[in-house]
Design a protein around this motif. Sequence first.
Motif, mmCIF file in Angstrom:
data_model
loop_
_atom_site.group_PDB
_atom_site.id
_atom_site.type_symbol
_atom_site.label_atom_id
_atom_site.label_comp_id
_atom_site.label_asym_id
_atom_site.label_seq_id
_atom_site.Cartn_x
_atom_site.Cartn_y
_atom_site.Cartn_z
ATOM 1 N N GLN A 147 33.383 5.833 -22.141
ATOM 2 C CA GLN A 147 33.050 7.419 -21.922
ATOM 3 C C GLN A 147 33.165 7.967 -23.626
ATOM 4 O OE1 GLN A 147 37.582 7.325 -20.085
ATOM 5 N NE2 GLN A 147 38.617 6.542 -22.051
ATOM 6 N N TYR A 149 35.923 11.568 -25.245
ATOM 7 C CA TYR A 149 36.162 12.619 -25.007
ATOM 8 C C TYR A 149 35.618 13.787 -26.218
ATOM 9 C CZ TYR A 149 39.129 11.469 -21.033
ATOM 10 O OH TYR A 149 39.462 10.467 -19.220
ATOM 11 N N ASP A 202 42.659 8.143 -25.403
ATOM 12 C CA ASP A 202 41.648 9.188 -25.673
ATOM 13 C C ASP A 202 41.747 9.487 -24.434
ATOM 14 O OD1 ASP A 202 41.100 7.516 -27.509
ATOM 15 O OD2 ASP A 202 38.694 6.529 -26.078
ATOM 16 N N CYS A 203 42.662 9.286 -22.623
ATOM 17 C CA CYS A 203 42.566 10.644 -22.593
ATOM 18 C C CYS A 203 43.936 10.783 -22.548
ATOM 19 C CB CYS A 203 42.588 10.148 -20.661
ATOM 20 S SG CYS A 203 42.593 11.321 -20.155
ATOM 21 N N ARG A 267 35.334 14.916 -20.446
ATOM 22 C CA ARG A 267 34.443 12.704 -21.188
ATOM 23 C C ARG A 267 32.849 13.239 -21.439
ATOM 24 N NH1 ARG A 267 36.955 7.869 -17.565
ATOM 25 N NH2 ARG A 267 35.789 8.794 -15.686
#
Length: 307
Positions: A147, A149, A202-203, A267
Motif C-alpha cells: 500500500q 497512502y 501510515d494509515c 491508499r
Amino acid sequence: MLDVRRLYMLKTVAARGSITAAAHSLALTAGAVSQQLAALRSDVGVDLLRPDGRTVALTEAGRVLLEHADRILAAMEEAESAIAAVKGTVGATATLAALPSTVTRIVAPALTALGSCHPQLAVTCLITDLAQLRELALGTVDVVLGQHYHHLPDATPRGINVSPLLDDPLLVVTAADHGDGRPVMLQELAAHDLAVPPPTTDCGQAILQGCHRAGFTPRPRYVTADIAAQLTLARAGLATALVPHTAIDPTTPGIRTAPIADHPIQRLLFAATRHTENANPTTTAVISALRTAAQEGQTACLPPAQE
C-alpha cells in the motif's frame, strides 16, 4: 572465484544489521553464516565487516563488494527469468507478502483462482505489515501486495517494479443503528469517539493529516492497528472507525459504512516485483490473479446498513 551464496549472505547481513538477524532470516545458525563470511573474507583478502555497537557495518571494501554483488545477483535473476520466459510455463513455487487488510477481499480470492488455473503452483503467503519492499529487494519474497497512502513520498527501492491495482478509500464505520449511510463530512468526526491506528502507522498519519485539512485534531478514544478490533468497537457503538474499503468484509453484520465527502483519505494498493527485462510467467500469473481479485472486490458493494 567468488561464491554467489556467500555474496548473498553478505547482502543479507548488511540489510539485517547483524549476523544473528541474517541467520534467522536465512534459516541458518549464526555460526554457519559467520563461517561462510569468514570464507568470503579469505577469498577477497580484506575485512568486509566491522563491529558497530551491537550490530555490524560494512567496511569500505565491503561496500564496494556489495555493489558488485547486487549486480551479480540481479544478473542471475535476469537469467532465470529469461529461461522461464522461454519455457513460458508457470513454475511450482512463489512467495507473496501481503497486508492483513487485503486477505479477505483480494488475497484469498486470488489464491483460490491460482489454485484452479495453475494447480502445480504452491504460493507461500506471508501476512505482514513490515518491510515488505525490503524483503522483496532481498529476494525473500517474489511478489508484494502493498500500500501507499497518497500523503507519503514514494519510497520504492531501486530495481522494484510497481503495478497499481486500485485506489482504496477509507470509509466511516459506525454501528448499524447509528447514522443514515449518507456521505460524512470529515469535520463531523471531531465530536466522535474514534478508533484509529497509531499515528506512527501510515494509515494513522493519513487520518491525522486528513483531519488537519478538515480543521481539527482528532482525539482518539481507542488506538489500535487491528482492524478487527476497530470494527468490533464500531459494531458495539463504542466508537467510529475509519477503515479501508477493501479491509471490510461485506458480510460483516451490525455495522454501517459511509464515504467521506469532503477530504477523502485513500491508499493505493499495488503489486510489486523485482525488475527484470523478461517477465517471469510465475510472478505474472500471481499479479494477474491479484489484479482480477482487486477489481472484483472493488465492485462488491457494502450496504449502508448491515443488520
